[in-house]
Design an enzyme around this catalytic site. Structure first.
Site, PDB file in Angstrom:
ATOM      1  N   CYS A   1       0.875  -1.303  -0.034  1.00  0.00           N
ATOM      2  CA  CYS A   1      -0.040   0.126   0.130  1.00  0.00           C
ATOM      3  C   CYS A   1       0.760   1.182  -0.042  1.00  0.00           C
ATOM      4  CB  CYS A   1      -0.948   0.005   1.385  1.00  0.00           C
ATOM      5  SG  CYS A   1      -1.790  -1.434   1.432  1.00  0.00           S
TER       6      CYS A   1
ATOM      7  N   ARG B   1      -4.847   1.282  -0.850  1.00  0.00           N
ATOM      8  CA  ARG B   1      -4.878  -0.214  -0.691  1.00  0.00           C
ATOM      9  C   ARG B   1      -4.594  -1.201  -1.991  1.00  0.00           C
ATOM     10  NH1 ARG B   1      -8.938  -4.932   1.644  1.00  0.00           N
ATOM     11  NH2 ARG B   1      -7.161  -6.092   2.269  1.00  0.00           N
ATOM     12  N   LEU B   2      -3.573  -1.990  -1.901  1.00  0.00           N
ATOM     13  CA  LEU B   2      -3.400  -3.272  -2.690  1.00  0.00           C
ATOM     14  C   LEU B   2      -3.792  -4.432  -2.046  1.00  0.00           C
ATOM     15  CD1 LEU B   2      -2.363  -3.979  -5.463  1.00  0.00           C
ATOM     16  CD2 LEU B   2      -0.007  -4.456  -4.556  1.00  0.00           C
ATOM     17  N   SER B   3      -4.760  -4.924  -2.381  1.00  0.00           N
ATOM     18  CA  SER B   3      -5.381  -5.999  -1.750  1.00  0.00           C
ATOM     19  C   SER B   3      -4.514  -7.212  -1.901  1.00  0.00           C
ATOM     20  CB  SER B   3      -6.919  -6.184  -1.989  1.00  0.00           C
ATOM     21  OG  SER B   3      -7.336  -4.940  -1.669  1.00  0.00           O
ATOM     22  N   ILE B   4      -4.169  -7.758  -0.998  1.00  0.00           N
ATOM     23  CA  ILE B   4      -3.128  -9.073  -0.903  1.00  0.00           C
ATOM     24  C   ILE B   4      -3.764  -9.946  -0.007  1.00  0.00           C
ATOM     25  CG2 ILE B   4      -0.943 -10.154  -0.651  1.00  0.00           C
ATOM     26  CD1 ILE B   4      -1.101  -8.118  -2.990  1.00  0.00           C
ATOM     27  N   ILE B   5      -3.989  -9.687   1.214  1.00  0.00           N
ATOM     28  CA  ILE B   5      -4.858 -10.912   2.187  1.00  0.00           C
ATOM     29  C   ILE B   5      -5.999 -10.273   2.643  1.00  0.00           C
ATOM     30  CG2 ILE B   5      -4.251 -11.754   4.524  1.00  0.00           C
ATOM     31  CD1 ILE B   5      -1.293 -11.737   3.881  1.00  0.00           C
TER      32      ILE B   5
ATOM     33  N   ASN C   1       1.478  -0.278   5.704  1.00  0.00           N
ATOM     34  CA  ASN C   1       2.137  -0.606   4.299  1.00  0.00           C
ATOM     35  C   ASN C   1       2.994  -1.776   4.559  1.00  0.00           C
ATOM     36  OD1 ASN C   1       3.246  -0.863   1.593  1.00  0.00           O
ATOM     37  ND2 ASN C   1       4.570   0.645   2.139  1.00  0.00           N
TER      38      ASN C   1
END
Length: 630
Positions: free
Chosen positions: A2, A50-54, A75
């Protein structure tokens, strides 16, 4: 992965405009294209991309605790979050999300700043505690994730993942820092404890800062360091077995993801090791990708193909032009500050390729620093042994005299550069190493600078950073000190900055399993002969990997990516090099001697001298300064 941003007023809880926070966060949208959020309260504002990963559907940020007293913007990834979650549940914590962000909130509630040593991950976060009236900023041990901060004219402490987040605030004064220019010309990057914009700082790797209401902003405090002063005992066989276990755990812990995951594969030892261990732990084919180049001396695809076939990976490759200088403006935008490691061109392209197929990619970064893989370690260890044979005065007299009269041959491989070696032997070991990791020599920097710049520097020199670190290192010998200094400076300033900015520019999360702190701490205790033996770096690591990788991969000469920048400045970029002497951006500073710049550009173009790397540095500096300062 993020992007974060925020403001905190330590003296008076002034109102915070949510639109200001949103602007600081949204300029970093590339770091988090999947969502955004803003939270404000009297005297504080937190923003997030946000970069959604989990926990893709859950865990929005900024995230607040159940009672609303704690709020965090974060982040990174905490790889042991499930273990910590279970421990916190035994202490009474109740979770409503499935991700790692909420774990940090409960960890603060349970342990306060003492939470940090319990975390295994890459992270930079800002946590506001309304009860304690404080803001806690923290960064991971090795500096995988960035965090910039500055005190503004209205008293606010502003922070952001990238410098561009701070630049979005109108109260940030944009003035260049001459010391950062000196640092950049010396090393090719602006070090992790400096910034080209005067007044801006980076929270150093392994540091944290507790800012309390009503008190001045304190100096950051180190919460982790690597210790090279201890030595592990045991046979090579036993230590190799221990290393195998650490490598396996480091890789598998970084395979947790709710989105597609893969790996970079260059065909070198480090990326091949990561792919081998991923394949061992994976039920399906590991997704790998490789960039090839249209120049035979630079193309490692055949080695990557060997590993791909050995482990039956789902492999993709793409050939790009070695003269890929069209990316200059893209990199200038991504890095904010000038960055002259030209391998960033290739790193950006492989991230771009990976992002077409996955959202998370594991890399092999970090093993050279931890396990002594660079050739410069061999030279430093050898030269230091020679230094130990003669008293300093005699050594300076003998080697210094020989070095001054020996012909210069910068074009030759280092073992044949006798002038460089002789002059290095005449110096103190720390001084010599500081120069060996540099790009532009002190003499050339002095010629490039004007009288005004030399006056402004007031005796400051970039090499002193390395010298001081090596002399104060928790270390036993020359190899220890060189590795320690690289972990403090080169790793966060160059390697990890390159990995973060190029991957985040395309919305890709890069993970570095070979920088698991337990691996780094283990490597630091290895006897010198298990790191460097017979001129072979990463000796024990390669022994530990013999069960996984063929010897023609493990023991082939290190290749690396060498960008043909020298040829560019004698060909398609020759006019740009010549134009540097007339640059309004560089000229406006009053810090550069245009006659020297014109001379080195012409000498390089004519082939009477080699200044390709210096010209590349000046081009990247000029582009960055134009963007930052107009």
């Amino acid at each position: 992965m993020c992007g974060i941003a925020g403001l905190y007023y330590p003296s008076t809880p002034k109102p915070v405009d949510p639109a200001r926070i949103r602007a600081m966060a949204d300029v970093q949208a590339h770091r988090g294209p999947d969502g955004s959020g803003v939270w404000t309260a009297p005297g504080v504002g937190l923003g997030h991309r946000r970069l959604s990963i989990i926990d893709v559907a859950g865990s929005p940020q900024p995230m607040a605790s159940a009672d609303g007293t704690l709020t965090i913007t974060y982040n990174g990834e905490i790889y042991n979050f499930a273990t910590l979650r279970a421990e916190l549940e035994t202490l009474g914590a109740r979770f409503v999300t499935a991700g790692d962000t909420e774990v940090l909130l409960h960890a603060w509630e349970a342990w306060g700043p003492a939470m940090l040593p319990r975390l295994n991950g890459m992270f930079a976060f800002a946590l506001h505690d309304a009860r304690r009236q404080c803001l806690f900023l923290a960064r991971d041990r090795l500096g995988v994730k960035p965090l910039h901060y500055v005190t503004l004219a209205d008293g606010a402490l502003a922070f952001a993942s990238e410098l561009k987040g701070l630049l979005a605030h109108p109260l940030l004064r944009r003035q260049p820092d001459i010391r950062a220019v000196e640092d950049y010309l010396a090393f090719g990057y602006v070090p992790d404890d400096a910034c080209l914009v005067a007044g801006v700082q980076k929270l150093a790797a392994g540091h944290a800062m507790l800012v309390e209401r009503g008190r001045p902003v304190p100096l950051p405090q180190r919460w982790w360091d690597v210790d090279f002063s201890r030595r592990a005992s045991g046979s090579a066989r036993d230590l190799a077995a221990e290393l195998q276990g650490l490598l396996r755990e480091a890789v598998t812990s970084r395979m947790i993801s709710d989105v597609p995951l893969g790996a970079f594969l260059s065909g070198g030892v480090d990326s091949s090791a990561v792919v081998a261990l991923m394949s061992e732990a994976s039920r399906g084919a590991v997704r790998t990708c490789t960039i090839g180049f249209d120049a035979a001396g630079l193309d490692e695809r055949r080695y990557a193909t060997t590993i791909s076939q050995r482990f039956a990976t789902a492999h993709r490759e793409r050939v790009v032009a070695a003269d890929d200088f069209a990316l200059i403006d893209t990199l200038t935008e991504a890095f904010d500050e000038p960055f002259a490691d030209a391998s960033a061109l290739a790193t950006y392209r492989v991230c771009e390729l990976a992002r077409e197929d996955v959202t998370v990619a594991l890399s092999g970064d970090g093993a050279d620093e931890a396990f002594a893989g660079y050739r410069r370690y061999k030279f430093q260890a050898t030269e230091e042994r020679v230094r130990g044979l003669l008293p300093p005065d005699l050594r300076q007299s003998v080697f210094g005299t020989l070095g001054r009269y020996y012909p210069k041959a910068d074009w030759a491989p280092r073992p044949l550069r006798a002038k460089t070696t002789l002059l290095a032997l005449a110096e103190d070991g720390a001084e010599a190493y500081a120069r060996s990791v540099g790009v532009t020599t002190p003499a050339l920097r002095a010629a490039l600078f004007s009288d005004a710049a030399r006056h402004a520097l007031d005796g400051y020199r970039a090499e002193e950073r390395y010298v001081r670190t090596m002399r104060d290192a928790p270390a036993r010998d020359a190899l220890d000190r060189a590795q320690y200094a690289d972990i403090q400076h080169w790793l966060p300033g160059d390697i990890l900055t390159k990995a973060d900015r190029t991957s985040m520019a395309v919305g890709l999360e890069a993970r570095e399993p070979l920088l698991d702190y337990r691996l780094v701490e283990f490597a630091a205790t290895l006897p010198v002969g298990m790191r460097l033996r017979g001129g072979q770096g990463k000796w024990l690591m390669k022994k530990a990997l013999e069960r996984y990788l063929p010897k023609d991969i493990l023991y082939r000469p290190k290749m690396g990516f060498v960008t043909p920048i020298s040829a560019w400045f004698r060909g398609p970029l020759a006019d740009e090099a010549a134009g540097l002497a007339r640059s309004r951006v560089l000229g406006a500073t009053g810090w550069f001697d245009p006659r020297t710049i014109a001379r080195i550009a012409e000498d390089h173009r004519a082939g009477t001298a080699e200044h390709g790397r210096t010209l590349w540095q000046l081009v990247m500096l000029e582009r960055s300064m134009a963007r930052l300062f107009g």
